[in-house]
Design an enzyme around this catalytic site. Structure first.
Site, short mmCIF file in Angstrom:
data_model
loop_
_atom_site.label_atom_id
_atom_site.label_comp_id
_atom_site.label_asym_id
_atom_site.label_seq_id
_atom_site.Cartn_x
_atom_site.Cartn_y
_atom_site.Cartn_z
N ASN A 74 0.85 -1.20 0.00
CA ASN A 74 0.00 0.00 0.00
C ASN A 74 0.88 1.24 0.00
OD1 ASN A 74 0.63 -0.79 2.71
ND2 ASN A 74 -1.02 0.48 3.51
N ILE A 75 0.49 2.19 -0.84
CA ILE A 75 1.23 3.43 -1.02
C ILE A 75 0.26 4.57 -0.72
CG2 ILE A 75 2.62 4.84 -2.60
CD1 ILE A 75 3.81 2.05 -2.10
N GLU A 76 0.46 5.23 0.44
CA GLU A 76 -0.50 6.25 0.86
C GLU A 76 -0.12 7.63 0.33
OE1 GLU A 76 -0.88 5.74 5.12
OE2 GLU A 76 -2.16 3.97 4.79
N CYS A 129 -4.07 0.71 -2.56
CA CYS A 129 -4.00 -0.49 -1.72
C CYS A 129 -2.92 -1.43 -2.26
CB CYS A 129 -5.33 -1.24 -1.75
SG CYS A 129 -6.66 -0.45 -0.84
N GLU A 139 -3.07 -4.58 -2.93
CA GLU A 139 -3.56 -5.45 -4.02
C GLU A 139 -3.57 -4.69 -5.34
OE1 GLU A 139 -4.89 -4.73 -1.12
OE2 GLU A 139 -6.33 -6.24 -0.46
N CYS A 199 -10.50 -4.67 0.07
CA CYS A 199 -11.64 -3.75 0.00
C CYS A 199 -12.44 -4.04 -1.27
CB CYS A 199 -11.15 -2.30 0.03
SG CYS A 199 -10.39 -1.75 -1.51
N CYS A 241 -10.71 -3.16 -4.60
CA CYS A 241 -9.69 -4.14 -4.99
C CYS A 241 -10.32 -5.43 -5.50
CB CYS A 241 -8.74 -4.42 -3.83
SG CYS A 241 -7.58 -3.07 -3.53
N1 THU Z 1 -5.35 -1.33 2.48
C1 THU Z 1 -4.78 -2.19 1.59
O1 THU Z 1 -3.66 -1.98 1.14
N2 THU Z 1 -5.48 -3.28 1.23
C2 THU Z 1 -6.70 -3.61 1.69
O2 THU Z 1 -7.24 -4.62 1.30
C3 THU Z 1 -7.38 -2.74 2.66
C4 THU Z 1 -6.66 -1.50 3.04
C5 THU Z 1 -4.58 -0.17 2.92
C6 THU Z 1 -5.06 1.17 2.47
C7 THU Z 1 -4.47 2.08 3.52
O3 THU Z 1 -3.14 2.40 3.15
C8 THU Z 1 -4.41 1.22 4.76
O4 THU Z 1 -4.58 -0.11 4.33
C9 THU Z 1 -5.45 1.56 5.79
O5 THU Z 1 -6.70 1.59 5.23
#
Ligand code: THU
Length: 129
Positions: free
Chosen positions: A42-44, A53, A55, A89, A92
């Site tokens: 995940n890259i915010e 996310c 995935e 989610c 995804c």
């Molecule tokens: N996130 C994912 O990378 N995959 C998921 O299936 C659910 C959420 C990440 C997004 C965000 O960076 C962090 O989790 C918190 O929501």
């Protein structure tokens, strides 16, 4: 790679997470129909909706290499104490459906249970043109 190896690779991918806002590190690997394994994390972003996310990152990386059929996705959220936190989610799941994902493995940190789901179970009646 077997399931254990795939979730280990997902956990390793989570180490590269950029998640300064949530501190919730997630890693994912996708397996192509040829057995190629591509990872992502995940890259915010300060603008939260611009976050990718794990995935989505992994699937975009695989698709960018020409992969069009992805059989399995393994996801690990290494900071969660409860494996339920690692489920993909809805967005995804829709992205997975585009590339024919059949099986999803979900787990948290080392020692956590690995749950295996058929994709239909995660996205029944998904959108398709
Ligand atoms: N996130 C994912 O990378 N995959 C998921 O299936 C659910 C959420 C990440 C997004 C965000 O960076 C962090 O989790 C918190 O929501």
């Amino acid at each position: 790679m077997n399931n254990e190896e795939l979730v280990a690779a997902a956990r390793e991918a989570a180490e590269y997470s950029y998640s300064p806002y949530s501190n919730f590190r997630v890693g994912a690997v996708v397996v192509s129909e040829d057995g190629e394994v591509v990872s992502g994390a995940n890259i915010e972003n300060a603008a939260f909706p611009a976050t990718s996310c794990a995935e989505a990152t992994a699937i975009a990386a695989a698709a960018s290499k020409g992969v069009r059929k992805m059989t399995t996705v393994a996801v690990a959220c290494i900071d969660a104490t409860d494996v339920d936190g690692a489920y993909p989610c809805g967005r995804c799941r829709q992205i997975m459906s585009e590339f024919g994902v059949e099986t999803v493995l979900v787990t948290a940190g080392p020692g956590s249970e690995v749950r295996e789901h058929g994709f239909e179970e995660l996205l029944p009646y998904g959108f398709d043109l």
